[in-house]
Scaffold this motif. Structure first.
Motif, PDB file in Angstrom:
ATOM      1  N   ASP A 247       0.866  -1.175   0.000  1.00 26.02           N
ATOM      2  CA  ASP A 247       0.000   0.000   0.000  1.00 26.02           C
ATOM      3  C   ASP A 247       0.903   1.226   0.000  1.00 26.02           C
ATOM      4  OD1 ASP A 247      -1.849   1.984   0.342  1.00 26.02           O
ATOM      5  OD2 ASP A 247      -2.956   0.975   1.955  1.00 26.02           O
ATOM      6  N   LEU A 248       0.963   1.914  -1.144  1.00 22.39           N
ATOM      7  CA  LEU A 248       1.849   3.071  -1.270  1.00 22.39           C
ATOM      8  C   LEU A 248       1.467   4.199  -0.314  1.00 22.39           C
ATOM      9  CD1 LEU A 248       2.207   3.226  -5.170  1.00 22.39           C
ATOM     10  CD2 LEU A 248       3.850   2.306  -3.520  1.00 22.39           C
ATOM     11  N   ASP A 249       0.197   4.233   0.092  1.00 21.01           N
ATOM     12  CA  ASP A 249      -0.264   5.288   1.000  1.00 21.01           C
ATOM     13  C   ASP A 249      -0.436   4.786   2.429  1.00 21.01           C
ATOM     14  OD1 ASP A 249      -0.382   7.163  -1.051  1.00 21.01           O
ATOM     15  OD2 ASP A 249      -2.378   6.488  -1.660  1.00 21.01           O
ATOM     16  N   GLY A 250      -0.001   3.570   2.686  1.00 20.77           N
ATOM     17  CA  GLY A 250      -0.143   3.016   4.037  1.00 20.77           C
ATOM     18  C   GLY A 250       1.133   2.332   4.480  1.00 20.77           C
ATOM     19  N   GLU A 251       1.001   1.474   5.470  1.00 21.18           N
ATOM     20  CA  GLU A 251       2.169   0.823   6.041  1.00 21.18           C
ATOM     21  C   GLU A 251       2.386  -0.588   5.523  1.00 21.18           C
ATOM     22  OE1 GLU A 251       1.882   0.936  10.259  1.00 21.18           O
ATOM     23  OE2 GLU A 251       1.976   3.140  10.384  1.00 21.18           O
ATOM     24  N   PHE A 252       1.367  -1.181   4.929  1.00 19.28           N
ATOM     25  CA  PHE A 252       1.507  -2.580   4.505  1.00 19.28           C
ATOM     26  C   PHE A 252       2.520  -2.702   3.372  1.00 19.28           C
ATOM     27  CE2 PHE A 252       0.314  -6.078   1.645  1.00 19.28           C
ATOM     28  CZ  PHE A 252       0.504  -7.140   2.518  1.00 19.28           C
ATOM     29  N   ASP A 253       3.440  -3.645   3.517  1.00 18.52           N
ATOM     30  CA  ASP A 253       4.476  -3.844   2.504  1.00 18.52           C
ATOM     31  C   ASP A 253       4.950  -5.298   2.572  1.00 18.52           C
ATOM     32  OD1 ASP A 253       6.549  -3.802   0.697  1.00 18.52           O
ATOM     33  OD2 ASP A 253       7.696  -2.219   1.688  1.00 18.52           O
ATOM     34  N   ALA A 254       4.589  -6.088   1.537  1.00 23.82           N
ATOM     35  CA  ALA A 254       5.011  -7.492   1.463  1.00 23.82           C
ATOM     36  C   ALA A 254       5.968  -7.702   0.291  1.00 23.82           C
ATOM     37  CB  ALA A 254       3.790  -8.402   1.328  1.00 23.82           C
ATOM     38  N   ILE A 255       6.655  -6.635  -0.105  1.00 20.71           N
ATOM     39  CA  ILE A 255       7.593  -6.728  -1.222  1.00 20.71           C
ATOM     40  C   ILE A 255       9.001  -6.929  -0.670  1.00 20.71           C
ATOM     41  CG2 ILE A 255       8.578  -5.529  -3.210  1.00 20.71           C
ATOM     42  CD1 ILE A 255       5.980  -4.044  -3.549  1.00 20.71           C
ATOM     43  N   ASP A 256       9.625  -8.022  -1.086  1.00 22.62           N
ATOM     44  CA  ASP A 256      10.995  -8.279  -0.686  1.00 22.62           C
ATOM     45  C   ASP A 256      11.696  -9.067  -1.792  1.00 22.62           C
ATOM     46  OD1 ASP A 256       9.849 -10.789  -0.423  1.00 22.62           O
ATOM     47  OD2 ASP A 256      10.723 -11.223   1.530  1.00 22.62           O
ATOM     48  N   ASN A 257      12.873  -9.564  -1.499  1.00 19.32           N
ATOM     49  CA  ASN A 257      13.647 -10.404  -2.423  1.00 19.32           C
ATOM     50  C   ASN A 257      13.868  -9.709  -3.766  1.00 19.32           C
ATOM     51  OD1 ASN A 257      15.137 -12.674  -3.063  1.00 19.32           O
ATOM     52  ND2 ASN A 257      13.373 -13.852  -3.775  1.00 19.32           N
ATOM     53  N   HIS A 258      14.207  -8.409  -3.715  1.00 18.20           N
ATOM     54  CA  HIS A 258      14.595  -7.615  -4.883  1.00 18.20           C
ATOM     55  C   HIS A 258      13.431  -7.267  -5.810  1.00 18.20           C
ATOM     56  CE1 HIS A 258      18.666  -8.604  -3.643  1.00 18.20           C
ATOM     57  NE2 HIS A 258      18.364  -9.869  -3.715  1.00 18.20           N
ATOM     58  N   TYR A 259      12.200  -7.481  -5.379  1.00 20.28           N
ATOM     59  CA  TYR A 259      11.058  -7.072  -6.194  1.00 20.28           C
ATOM     60  C   TYR A 259      10.806  -5.583  -6.026  1.00 20.28           C
ATOM     61  CZ  TYR A 259       9.648 -11.789  -7.524  1.00 20.28           C
ATOM     62  OH  TYR A 259       9.603 -13.038  -8.082  1.00 20.28           O
ATOM     63  N   GLU A 260      10.122  -5.011  -7.028  1.00 21.38           N
ATOM     64  CA  GLU A 260       9.728  -3.602  -6.992  1.00 21.38           C
ATOM     65  C   GLU A 260       8.296  -3.479  -7.478  1.00 21.38           C
ATOM     66  OE1 GLU A 260      13.929  -1.244  -7.921  1.00 21.38           O
ATOM     67  OE2 GLU A 260      12.506  -1.630  -9.552  1.00 21.38           O
ATOM     68  N   PRO A 261       7.577  -2.448  -7.031  1.00 21.60           N
ATOM     69  CA  PRO A 261       6.230  -2.209  -7.563  1.00 21.60           C
ATOM     70  C   PRO A 261       6.296  -1.923  -9.064  1.00 21.60           C
ATOM     71  CG  PRO A 261       6.624  -0.905  -5.579  1.00 21.60           C
ATOM     72  CD  PRO A 261       7.943  -1.466  -5.991  1.00 21.60           C
ATOM     73  N   LEU A 262       5.357  -2.475  -9.813  1.00 18.04           N
ATOM     74  CA  LEU A 262       5.302  -2.221 -11.254  1.00 18.04           C
ATOM     75  C   LEU A 262       3.993  -1.552 -11.653  1.00 18.04           C
ATOM     76  CD1 LEU A 262       6.878  -2.642 -13.929  1.00 18.04           C
ATOM     77  CD2 LEU A 262       5.500  -4.718 -14.260  1.00 18.04           C
ATOM     78  N   ILE A 263       2.878  -2.050 -11.137  1.00 17.98           N
ATOM     79  CA  ILE A 263       1.572  -1.470 -11.451  1.00 17.98           C
ATOM     80  C   ILE A 263       0.802  -1.307 -10.147  1.00 17.98           C
ATOM     81  CG2 ILE A 263      -0.639  -1.833 -12.627  1.00 17.98           C
ATOM     82  CD1 ILE A 263       0.845  -3.379 -14.782  1.00 17.98           C
ATOM     83  N   ALA A 264       0.224  -0.126  -9.972  1.00 17.31           N
ATOM     84  CA  ALA A 264      -0.559   0.160  -8.767  1.00 17.31           C
ATOM     85  C   ALA A 264      -1.891   0.776  -9.167  1.00 17.31           C
ATOM     86  CB  ALA A 264       0.207   1.104  -7.838  1.00 17.31           C
TER      87      ALA A 264
END
Length: 822
Positions: free
Chosen positions: A305-322
């Motif tokens: 959630d770009l506007d919140g605290e939730f973040d389950a992205i790890d292992n070199h991943y990046e957001p691509l589409i939101a």
């Protein structure tokens, strides 16, 4: 006499002879010790002629005890010799064993082509007695040939996830979607058990898209299949995973349940499940429309959630589409030169399919690194009815050099030309002396009675001279002339990435002169654990010209497809290598970010620019340099046109739109050790806009010409342009296919066609911030570790195309909150 017959007639006769051999000997019959069955020809029963192709054979032993065997697939190579592509295995009596073989099929291969498979008993690692065989054809496995000019995407599962929107409604060598340079064919229905056990079996796919993992379970693949899949990605492939709306078949957040090679490339954290999401909330990332019939609900997976605290992205991943609200539904990471994409929307959903979602140009372009529009057939019909389809000024067909792009640069013709000139001069001199000249001299001295003796003596002398001259002119050492595309993916400061070393990747086309007449060992000295490729190479449009004295040689694809002995005839053979490893310091270095002034992004208000310096220690001057910078700022998503007489077509000013804002710059030369300062480059002027420069450099010069399959010689500038166009193929300015309201004539455009070099395309990098530098090294040694009988060959008149990629950090605020229109 065969050389007097048409080539197709020779092929027909050859096929008839093989059929007769099958009918009277090689076909499985009662009494064969091993029965052979063709199970699969090409992964998913599709293959592209001229490329590495996987076949799967079923072998059943009729022997009384377990038997070690060697199975081989016989194929003609570019010189007409028979390459025996095979591997070893042990057969159990009465039980069918499945085995994969890999080979380069001829460029003129068709669905009805036939080849031979043979099985031998193996003794002490060497083939022994013949145990059986069969004649195989792609038609036997219901396999289909895909045009050399079409791309391929493999689908694991039966859902196409609307990737079919990237292709044309029909197939054929001249067929392409209206707004794209080439057709994209889908290979449907691949199951996990259908995946090959070596990476080259997947090499022809631009991407592998895995949908509905509840039915096509990831845990069903074997260790070898997992290694093949990850190596395919590492060398430039793309694995796309669409997560199902229910369940967790990819075991995200629960490690230890998948093959380790595959699991280590996936996120370790589980995304959050969001229930009852209206489809209209998803439309901005799926469609050009702002509403759809009904508003069904979906369950999606949110990675951050770009506007919140939730973040389950790890292992070199990046957001691509939101989504507009900041929920990230697609993430992507790079691995080596390829990438893995996870989609949190269940694209196998029948409801989405019924709504014709997602649209290719809105959703898939960013994932795949494309820019072409994907109008539906209904849209094209409406444009035709509105007289908005151009009736003149079709895009000029440009073949990107055809065969000549490579062959003209690697042919070893200088020695042959010198030898031919000497032969002509010797023959002319011989004719004068042995004929009228010699007879005139004898007549002057009244010795014509010795004419025959003089003729014989002259013939003996000239035979000796010719023999000595050939021996003196013929090169006595192994030599290579190459065009090599050398790629390096730099690791930015502070990014430790994977534990793997920073390897280079090379695709090399070369002519190899072998001066002897005995079988010669040719090999790539590969890094430990690397499976490189080495094969004879034939231009995709050329007809084969075999030697009269054809021979056989063996390639053990189970061990290494890049080390074997080939027949030599004191002439040159053309080959291709795909290599992955570390450059030898004896060859030279690479470009690198200056540690005293590292590359970095500088913000000037809302505008980005670069600072820092690039240096190189390449073995020579880097020439004709192109610098490409892709920034964080994205362009607005495509939307339908609005207003009076609007049609469901993309707004005209948004057609063929690139994904991100970019700049490009040119530099004539860069000497070793001389820094390239990125700071003073013009990041605001119109002259450096990437989109416009692609059109000016690669489209405008060819928009008023028709090249088709190029037959004439290419200029040096054409060669450079075409090699660069292969490198950004999916980012070339797309063909014009419709008119703006009130417009009468379309803008000049091209339809580019590629017959080779798919592995050279760097277009996927244009969807994320990065710096790409392309330059040329003239007369450079071969950068890959090729050896002939254990020794490196001498290099002559060659070219290395250096392509350096430097990933830049993703700025989420710019990428997802500040898109630019226009």
């Amino acid at each position: 006499m065969l050389h007097l017959l048409p080539v197709r007639t020779v092929h027909l006769l050859f096929g008839v002879l093989i059929w007769l051999a099958a009918a009277f000997g090689a076909t499985p019959a009662a009494g064969d010790d091993v029965d052979v069955r063709l199970d699969t020809f090409g992964v998913g029963s599709y293959f592209r002629p001229g490329e590495f192709t996987a076949i799967r054979l079923g072998l059943t032993s009729n022997l009384d005890e377990p038997t070690a065997v060697w199975v081989q697939w016989d194929l003609p190579n570019a010189d007409g010799d028979t390459a025996e592509y095979g591997r070893s295995l042990t057969l159990t009596p009465g039980r069918e064993s499945l085995v994969w073989l890999y080979a380069t099929v001829p460029p003129k291969a068709e669905t009805g082509s036939v080849w031979q498979v043979r099985v031998f008993e193996e003794r002490d690692g060497n083939p022994g007695g013949d145990l059986g065989g069969s004649i195989i054809s792609p038609a036997d496995a219901n396999s289909q040939s895909i045009e050399q000019t079409s791309g391929m995407i493999g689908l694991i599962g039966n859902s196409d996830m609307k990737l079919d929107s990237l292709g044309a409604s029909s197939a054929g060598p001249e067929v392409r979607p209206p707004g794209a340079h080439e057709n994209t064919r889908l290979v449907r229905g691949i199951s996990p058990r259908d995946l090959p056990d070596r990476w080259e079996g997947l090499r022809g796919f631009e991407a592998i898209a895995w949908g509905d993992a509840r039915r096509n379970r990831p845990e069903d693949i074997t260790t070898d299949q997992a290694r093949a899949l990850t190596e395919y990605v590492r060398r430039g492939g793309h694995l796309i995973i669409s997560l199902p709306s229910a369940g967790n078949p990819w075991q995200l957040g629960t490690p230890g349940k998948l093959e380790p090679d595959l699991e280590r490339l996936l996120p370790t954290l589980a995304p959050r499940r969001a229930e009852d999401v209206p489809v209209n909330t998803l439309l901005p990332v799926l469609s050009k429309a702002d509403r759809t019939a009904g508003n069904p609900m979906f369950a999606i997976r949110v990675f951050k959630d770009l506007d919140g605290e939730f973040d389950a992205i790890d292992n070199h991943y990046e957001p691509l589409i939101a989504l507009p609200g900041g929920r990230v539904v697609v993430i992507q990471r790079t691995y080596g030169f390829g990438r893995i994409t996870l989609v949190g929307i269940d694209l196998s959903s029948g409801t989405l399919r019924a709504l014709a979602l997602p649209e290719g140009d809105v959703f898939w372009n960013r994932i795949l690194g494309r820019r072409a529009d994907t109008p539906t057939s209904s849209t094209i019909s409406q444009l035709q009815a509105a007289n908005r389809i151009p009736t003149s000024g079709r895009p000029a067909e440009t073949s990107l050099g055809g065969d000549k792009l490579i062959t003209d640069q690697i042919n070893m013709s200088q020695s042959a030309a010198a030898g031919l000139l000497l032969a002509l001069l010797l023959f002319a001199l011989y004719w004068v002396i042995a004929g009228p000249g010699g007879f005139a001299v004898l007549k002057q001295y009244r010795q014509t009675k010795h004419a025959w003796l003089a003729f014989a003596a002259t013939a003996a002398v000239f035979t000796t001279v010719a023999w000595l001259a050939v021996g003196l002119l013929r090169p006595r050492s192994v030599a290579v002339r190459h065009v090599t595309f050398l790629d390096y993916l730099a690791r930015p400061d502070g990014d430790r990435g994977e534990n793997d070393p920073q390897y280079q990747r090379a695709a090399s086309f070369f002519s190899l002169y072998l001066p002897s007449y005995v079988d010669t060992e040719v090999a790539l000295d590969s890094e430990e654990g690397q499976r490189d490729l080495l094969a004879t190479w034939a231009p995709p449009l050329a007809f084969p010209q075999p030697f009269p004295n054809v021979d056989r040689y063996r390639i053990d694809v189970g061990r290494s497809p890049a080390s074997y002995r080939v027949p030599a005839r004191a002439t040159a053979t053309q080959m291709y290598a795909h290599w992955f490893g570390g450059l030898s310091r004896d060859w030279g270095g690479m470009l690198f970010s200056d540690p005293e002034d590292p590359i970095r992004v500088v913000m000037q208000g809302d505008r980005e620019s670069l600072a820092g310096r690039v240096i190189h220690d390449l073995p020579g001057t880097l020439e004709d340099i192109t610098i490409i910078w892709v920034g964080n700022q994205r362009l607005l998503m495509r939307r339908h046109e609005t207003g009076r007489d609007a049609l469901p077509v993309v707004e005209y000013t948004q057609r063929g739109r690139m994904l991100n804002i970019g700049r490009t710059f040119g530099l004539r030369n860069l000497e070793p050790g001389t820094p390239l300062d990125l700071g003073p480059l013009d990041y605001t002027g119109r002259s450096s806009i990437l989109d416009e420069n692609i059109r000016i450099k690669y489209v405008d010069p060819y928009a008023d010409k028709y090249y088709g399959a190029t037959t004439g010689s290419l200029s040096a500038q054409d060669e450079r342009n075409y090699m660069e166009m292969l490198g950004i193929f999916q980012q070339l300015t797309p063909p014009e296919y419709f008119l703006q309201r009130g417009q009468e004539n379309p803008r000049g455009s091209i339809s580019a066609r590629r017959y080779l070099g798919r592995e050279l395309d760097l277009s996927a990098w244009f969807s994320r911030p990065c710096l790409i530098i392309i330059g040329y090294l003239r007369d450079s040694d071969l950068p890959i570790p090729l050896t002939v009988n254990g020794e490196p060959p001498r290099t002559t008149d060659s070219l290395t195309v250096v392509r350096w990629i430097y990933p830049l950090p993703l700025n989420e605020d710019i990428a997802f909150r500040k898109p630019e229109g226009g």
